[in-house]
Design a protein around this motif. Sequence first.
Motif, mmCIF file in Angstrom:
data_model
loop_
_atom_site.group_PDB
_atom_site.id
_atom_site.type_symbol
_atom_site.label_atom_id
_atom_site.label_comp_id
_atom_site.label_asym_id
_atom_site.label_seq_id
_atom_site.Cartn_x
_atom_site.Cartn_y
_atom_site.Cartn_z
ATOM 1 N N CYS A 74 43.452 42.095 33.934
ATOM 2 C CA CYS A 74 42.627 43.299 34.109
ATOM 3 C C CYS A 74 42.912 44.339 33.031
ATOM 4 O O CYS A 74 43.890 44.241 32.279
ATOM 5 N N SER A 75 42.074 45.349 32.986
ATOM 6 C CA SER A 75 42.239 46.423 32.012
ATOM 7 C C SER A 75 43.343 47.381 32.450
ATOM 8 O O SER A 75 43.695 47.426 33.635
ATOM 9 N N THR A 116 37.275 40.287 35.439
ATOM 10 C CA THR A 116 38.450 40.509 36.288
ATOM 11 C C THR A 116 38.410 41.888 36.919
ATOM 12 O O THR A 116 38.713 42.054 38.107
ATOM 13 N N ASP A 117 38.029 42.873 36.134
ATOM 14 C CA ASP A 117 37.920 44.240 36.656
ATOM 15 C C ASP A 117 36.876 44.331 37.764
ATOM 16 O O ASP A 117 37.079 45.013 38.781
ATOM 17 N N GLY A 173 44.587 38.675 39.214
ATOM 18 C CA GLY A 173 44.010 39.729 38.371
ATOM 19 C C GLY A 173 44.902 40.161 37.229
ATOM 20 O O GLY A 173 44.865 41.319 36.813
ATOM 21 N N GLU A 219 38.036 40.239 30.697
ATOM 22 C CA GLU A 219 38.632 41.450 31.273
ATOM 23 C C GLU A 219 37.639 42.170 32.170
ATOM 24 O O GLU A 219 37.986 42.641 33.253
ATOM 25 N N LEU A 246 48.741 42.149 41.830
ATOM 26 C CA LEU A 246 47.719 41.655 40.910
ATOM 27 C C LEU A 246 47.891 40.165 40.625
ATOM 28 O O LEU A 246 46.912 39.425 40.511
ATOM 29 N N LEU A 276 38.341 42.721 40.869
ATOM 30 C CA LEU A 276 39.393 43.554 41.455
ATOM 31 C C LEU A 276 38.827 44.829 42.064
ATOM 32 O O LEU A 276 39.344 45.328 43.065
ATOM 33 N N ASP A 277 37.765 45.353 41.487
ATOM 34 C CA ASP A 277 37.114 46.539 42.037
ATOM 35 C C ASP A 277 36.551 46.231 43.419
ATOM 36 O O ASP A 277 36.643 47.048 44.346
ATOM 37 N N MET A 331 42.109 49.577 35.323
ATOM 38 C CA MET A 331 42.103 48.958 36.651
ATOM 39 C C MET A 331 43.526 48.823 37.184
ATOM 40 O O MET A 331 43.777 49.040 38.379
ATOM 41 N N ARG A 332 44.451 48.491 36.317
ATOM 42 C CA ARG A 332 45.845 48.368 36.743
ATOM 43 C C ARG A 332 46.353 49.716 37.267
ATOM 44 O O ARG A 332 47.087 49.771 38.261
#
Length: 210
Positions: A78-79, A153-154, A75, A150, A70, A157-158, A82-83
Motif C-alpha cells: 500500500c501507499s 491495494t489502497d 496489504g 499500489e 497489513l 484496504l480502503d 494508506m499505511r
Amino acid sequence: MKYIKTILCLIIFACLLSGCQIQKDRYVASALDAVCRGDYTEYSKLTGKSSSELAVEQKAFLEIQTDRLLSWLGGDGCSPEMRKRYTGFVKMIYESSKYEINASGTSENEIDVRISPTTILTAHTEEIKACADKFSAANEEFQFSSLSSEEYTDKYLDSVLGLLGTYLSAPEYGDPQQVTVQIEKNEEGIYTIKPGTIGGILEEMLPVPG
C-alpha cells in the motif's frame, strides 16, 4: 523491648514491600498507558523520559502492529498515505483497550496483567475474507486494469477499513487473559520491562486470526 523492636522491624519491612509493590504497579500500568492511551505523564515521572521521547516510542510500537495487520490483510504494497490511515486505526483500537494490573501473588520481579482482547478482527474474519474475495474476483475480470498495484491495494484496504471502522464505536472483547510481565531494576533503581514484553502484550490485546 526486644519484642517491640522486632514488631517495628516487621512493620517497616512490610511498608517497604508495600511501597515497592505500588511503585512496581505504577510503572507497568503507566508503561501501558503511554503506549495504548498516549498518556505519558506518569511514565515520564517514573523514568525521566520526556513526552517527545515517549511519543516516538509509542509511534514505533503502533507501527509494528500496523505492519502486522497489513501483512495479514495482504496489504504490504500500500501507499504511505494508506499505511498512515491504518496506523491511526490501530491507535484508536489500543486507546479503547482493556487491561488491569494484578500484583497479588506475584514475585518481586513479576507483575500480572489481565487483558481483555479486542475481537474486531477475529469476530469479523468472514466479512473481511468476503471483502478480499470480492476484490480478487473483480480483479480477475480486469475491473481494476487501469490501476497500478499500489492503487489497487489502497482501494482494497480502503474498503476493509470502511468495514472495520463500523465496529470501532462499540468495541467487543474476548475472555480475559493473564500475562506475566518480567521486570527488574537498573543501576539507578528504575524499573525496566523485559525487552519484547510490551510488543507481546499488544499482540495479545489485538489478536490476528491465524
